[in-house]
Design a protein around this motif. Structure first.
Motif, PDB file in Angstrom:
ATOM      1  N   PHE A   7       0.644  -1.117   0.055  1.00  0.00           N
ATOM      2  CA  PHE A   7      -0.076  -0.015  -0.007  1.00  0.00           C
ATOM      3  C   PHE A   7       0.763   1.582   0.036  1.00  0.00           C
ATOM      4  O   PHE A   7       0.371   2.085  -0.444  1.00  0.00           O
ATOM      5  CB  PHE A   7      -0.822  -0.039   1.117  1.00  0.00           C
ATOM      6  CG  PHE A   7      -1.977   1.006   1.046  1.00  0.00           C
ATOM      7  CD1 PHE A   7      -2.984   1.172   0.251  1.00  0.00           C
ATOM      8  CD2 PHE A   7      -1.743   2.393   1.819  1.00  0.00           C
ATOM      9  CE1 PHE A   7      -3.787   2.088   0.004  1.00  0.00           C
ATOM     10  CE2 PHE A   7      -2.699   3.328   1.650  1.00  0.00           C
ATOM     11  CZ  PHE A   7      -3.679   3.391   0.582  1.00  0.00           C
ATOM     12  N   ALA A   8       1.838   1.122   0.612  1.00  0.00           N
ATOM     13  CA  ALA A   8       2.824   2.393   0.667  1.00  0.00           C
ATOM     14  C   ALA A   8       3.215   2.844  -0.653  1.00  0.00           C
ATOM     15  O   ALA A   8       3.429   4.190  -0.756  1.00  0.00           O
ATOM     16  CB  ALA A   8       4.063   2.223   1.378  1.00  0.00           C
ATOM     17  N   ALA A   9       3.163   2.026  -1.675  1.00  0.00           N
ATOM     18  CA  ALA A   9       3.558   2.473  -3.022  1.00  0.00           C
ATOM     19  C   ALA A   9       2.483   3.386  -3.593  1.00  0.00           C
ATOM     20  O   ALA A   9       2.413   3.859  -4.708  1.00  0.00           O
ATOM     21  CB  ALA A   9       3.761   1.202  -4.057  1.00  0.00           C
ATOM     22  N   THR A  10       1.338   3.373  -2.937  1.00  0.00           N
ATOM     23  CA  THR A  10       0.052   4.068  -3.432  1.00  0.00           C
ATOM     24  C   THR A  10       0.180   5.398  -3.293  1.00  0.00           C
ATOM     25  O   THR A  10       0.295   5.992  -2.332  1.00  0.00           O
ATOM     26  CB  THR A  10      -1.177   3.497  -2.941  1.00  0.00           C
ATOM     27  OG1 THR A  10      -1.412   2.147  -3.297  1.00  0.00           O
ATOM     28  CG2 THR A  10      -2.390   4.169  -3.496  1.00  0.00           C
ATOM     29  N   ALA A  11       0.179   6.363  -4.214  1.00  0.00           N
ATOM     30  CA  ALA A  11       0.151   7.834  -4.109  1.00  0.00           C
ATOM     31  C   ALA A  11      -1.065   8.441  -4.353  1.00  0.00           C
ATOM     32  O   ALA A  11      -1.810   8.436  -3.359  1.00  0.00           O
ATOM     33  CB  ALA A  11       1.303   8.533  -4.973  1.00  0.00           C
ATOM     34  N   SER A  62      -6.964  -5.279   3.884  1.00  0.00           N
ATOM     35  CA  SER A  62      -6.944  -5.101   5.502  1.00  0.00           C
ATOM     36  C   SER A  62      -7.820  -5.917   6.257  1.00  0.00           C
ATOM     37  O   SER A  62      -7.586  -6.218   7.385  1.00  0.00           O
ATOM     38  CB  SER A  62      -7.170  -3.467   5.715  1.00  0.00           C
ATOM     39  OG  SER A  62      -8.290  -3.248   5.503  1.00  0.00           O
ATOM     40  N   VAL A  63      -9.033  -6.073   5.515  1.00  0.00           N
ATOM     41  CA  VAL A  63     -10.206  -7.000   6.332  1.00  0.00           C
ATOM     42  C   VAL A  63      -9.550  -8.424   6.656  1.00  0.00           C
ATOM     43  O   VAL A  63      -9.627  -8.952   7.432  1.00  0.00           O
ATOM     44  CB  VAL A  63     -11.274  -6.727   5.456  1.00  0.00           C
ATOM     45  CG1 VAL A  63     -12.263  -7.816   5.978  1.00  0.00           C
ATOM     46  CG2 VAL A  63     -11.982  -5.482   5.800  1.00  0.00           C
ATOM     47  N   ALA A  64      -8.923  -8.737   5.320  1.00  0.00           N
ATOM     48  CA  ALA A  64      -8.632 -10.277   5.371  1.00  0.00           C
ATOM     49  C   ALA A  64      -7.341 -10.241   6.574  1.00  0.00           C
ATOM     50  O   ALA A  64      -7.252 -11.307   7.250  1.00  0.00           O
ATOM     51  CB  ALA A  64      -7.711 -10.640   4.103  1.00  0.00           C
ATOM     52  N   LEU A  65      -6.405  -9.302   6.505  1.00  0.00           N
ATOM     53  CA  LEU A  65      -5.287  -9.100   7.470  1.00  0.00           C
ATOM     54  C   LEU A  65      -6.173  -9.211   9.102  1.00  0.00           C
ATOM     55  O   LEU A  65      -5.700  -9.836  10.143  1.00  0.00           O
ATOM     56  CB  LEU A  65      -4.411  -7.995   7.524  1.00  0.00           C
ATOM     57  CG  LEU A  65      -3.799  -8.008   6.111  1.00  0.00           C
ATOM     58  CD1 LEU A  65      -2.937  -6.633   5.878  1.00  0.00           C
ATOM     59  CD2 LEU A  65      -2.817  -9.349   6.382  1.00  0.00           C
ATOM     60  N   SER A  71      -2.952  -7.913  13.271  1.00  0.00           N
ATOM     61  CA  SER A  71      -4.077  -6.487  13.491  1.00  0.00           C
ATOM     62  C   SER A  71      -2.703  -5.185  13.319  1.00  0.00           C
ATOM     63  O   SER A  71      -3.407  -4.174  12.815  1.00  0.00           O
ATOM     64  CB  SER A  71      -4.640  -6.312  14.903  1.00  0.00           C
ATOM     65  OG  SER A  71      -3.578  -6.565  15.691  1.00  0.00           O
ATOM     66  N   HIS A  72      -1.560  -5.578  13.528  1.00  0.00           N
ATOM     67  CA  HIS A  72      -0.718  -4.380  13.378  1.00  0.00           C
ATOM     68  C   HIS A  72      -0.560  -4.063  11.763  1.00  0.00           C
ATOM     69  O   HIS A  72      -0.470  -2.797  11.550  1.00  0.00           O
ATOM     70  CB  HIS A  72       0.675  -4.870  13.993  1.00  0.00           C
ATOM     71  CG  HIS A  72       0.773  -4.663  15.274  1.00  0.00           C
ATOM     72  ND1 HIS A  72      -0.477  -4.988  16.153  1.00  0.00           N
ATOM     73  CD2 HIS A  72       1.827  -4.714  16.036  1.00  0.00           C
ATOM     74  CE1 HIS A  72       0.139  -4.935  17.467  1.00  0.00           C
ATOM     75  NE2 HIS A  72       1.375  -4.783  17.438  1.00  0.00           N
ATOM     76  N   GLU A  73      -0.610  -5.038  11.041  1.00  0.00           N
ATOM     77  CA  GLU A  73      -0.493  -4.692   9.626  1.00  0.00           C
ATOM     78  C   GLU A  73      -1.773  -4.055   9.009  1.00  0.00           C
ATOM     79  O   GLU A  73      -1.778  -3.092   8.375  1.00  0.00           O
ATOM     80  CB  GLU A  73      -0.382  -5.951   8.889  1.00  0.00           C
ATOM     81  CG  GLU A  73       1.041  -6.669   9.223  1.00  0.00           C
ATOM     82  CD  GLU A  73       1.277  -7.862   8.167  1.00  0.00           C
ATOM     83  OE1 GLU A  73       1.699  -7.943   6.998  1.00  0.00           O
ATOM     84  OE2 GLU A  73       0.966  -8.947   9.091  1.00  0.00           O
ATOM     85  N   ALA A  74      -2.915  -4.413   9.573  1.00  0.00           N
ATOM     86  CA  ALA A  74      -4.160  -4.019   9.227  1.00  0.00           C
ATOM     87  C   ALA A  74      -4.351  -2.781   9.760  1.00  0.00           C
ATOM     88  O   ALA A  74      -5.010  -1.913   8.866  1.00  0.00           O
ATOM     89  CB  ALA A  74      -5.402  -4.845   9.633  1.00  0.00           C
ATOM     90  N   VAL A  75      -4.024  -2.331  10.817  1.00  0.00           N
ATOM     91  CA  VAL A  75      -4.328  -0.943  11.352  1.00  0.00           C
ATOM     92  C   VAL A  75      -3.338  -0.027  10.666  1.00  0.00           C
ATOM     93  O   VAL A  75      -3.949   1.132  10.231  1.00  0.00           O
ATOM     94  CB  VAL A  75      -4.054  -0.879  12.755  1.00  0.00           C
ATOM     95  CG1 VAL A  75      -3.818   0.709  13.095  1.00  0.00           C
ATOM     96  CG2 VAL A  75      -5.046  -1.711  13.737  1.00  0.00           C
ATOM     97  N   ALA A  76      -2.105  -0.259  10.346  1.00  0.00           N
ATOM     98  CA  ALA A  76      -1.407   0.655   9.502  1.00  0.00           C
ATOM     99  C   ALA A  76      -1.749   0.777   8.015  1.00  0.00           C
ATOM    100  O   ALA A  76      -1.765   1.897   7.617  1.00  0.00           O
ATOM    101  CB  ALA A  76       0.213  -0.147   9.340  1.00  0.00           C
ATOM    102  N   MET A  77      -2.495  -0.364   7.512  1.00  0.00           N
ATOM    103  CA  MET A  77      -2.984  -0.068   6.304  1.00  0.00           C
ATOM    104  C   MET A  77      -4.425   0.484   6.312  1.00  0.00           C
ATOM    105  O   MET A  77      -4.485   1.687   5.474  1.00  0.00           O
ATOM    106  CB  MET A  77      -3.479  -1.430   5.744  1.00  0.00           C
ATOM    107  CG  MET A  77      -3.718  -1.514   4.261  1.00  0.00           C
ATOM    108  SD  MET A  77      -3.937  -2.988   3.578  1.00  0.00           S
ATOM    109  CE  MET A  77      -2.639  -2.963   2.304  1.00  0.00           C
ATOM    110  N   LEU A  78      -5.240   0.595   7.350  1.00  0.00           N
ATOM    111  CA  LEU A  78      -6.335   1.358   7.338  1.00  0.00           C
ATOM    112  C   LEU A  78      -6.118   2.739   7.741  1.00  0.00           C
ATOM    113  O   LEU A  78      -6.666   3.612   7.168  1.00  0.00           O
ATOM    114  CB  LEU A  78      -7.249   0.616   8.474  1.00  0.00           C
ATOM    115  CG  LEU A  78      -8.193  -0.794   8.260  1.00  0.00           C
ATOM    116  CD1 LEU A  78      -8.560  -1.275   9.400  1.00  0.00           C
ATOM    117  CD2 LEU A  78      -8.973  -0.406   7.225  1.00  0.00           C
TER     118      LEU A  78
END
Length: 94
Positions: A7-11, A62-65, A71-78
């Motif tokens: 997701f970080a690649a998304t601008a 994020s839901v799948a995570l 949860s740490h990955e999902a929260v960062a993505m959300l």
């Protein structure tokens, strides 16, 4: 590859995706609803490799995570989704 890095690649991203990706998202949603979050996450990650600006796929991932207790990955993505898509109510939920 970490979901957060994908997701970080998304601008300047679009919430919706191409028609081709939408079909793949529908498949991932079905897999997730059938109780296979790891499989769904893999499908979402494949979509994001092809279309990194697809906010809908990022949300699905994020839901799948969350359903895998990642949860740490999902929260960062959300958190990134809320920043990138403040007008999207789906970005506020997991």
């Amino acid at each position: 590859m970490s979901a957060v890095l994908i997701f970080a690649a998304t601008a300047a991203a679009e919430w919706s995706c191409t028609r081709s990706s939408q079909r793949a998202i529908n498949q991932a949603v079905e897999v997730l609803e059938d109780g296979a979050p790891a499989q769904a996450a893999a499908l979402y990650e494949r979509i994001l490799l092809k279309e990194p600006d697809c906010g809908l796929a990022s949300h699905g991932l994020s839901v799948a995570l969350l359903r895998q207790d990642r949860s740490h990955e999902a929260v960062a993505m959300l958190t990134e989704l809320v920043i990138a898509y403040p007008e999207q109510p789906e970005a506020l939920t997991g």
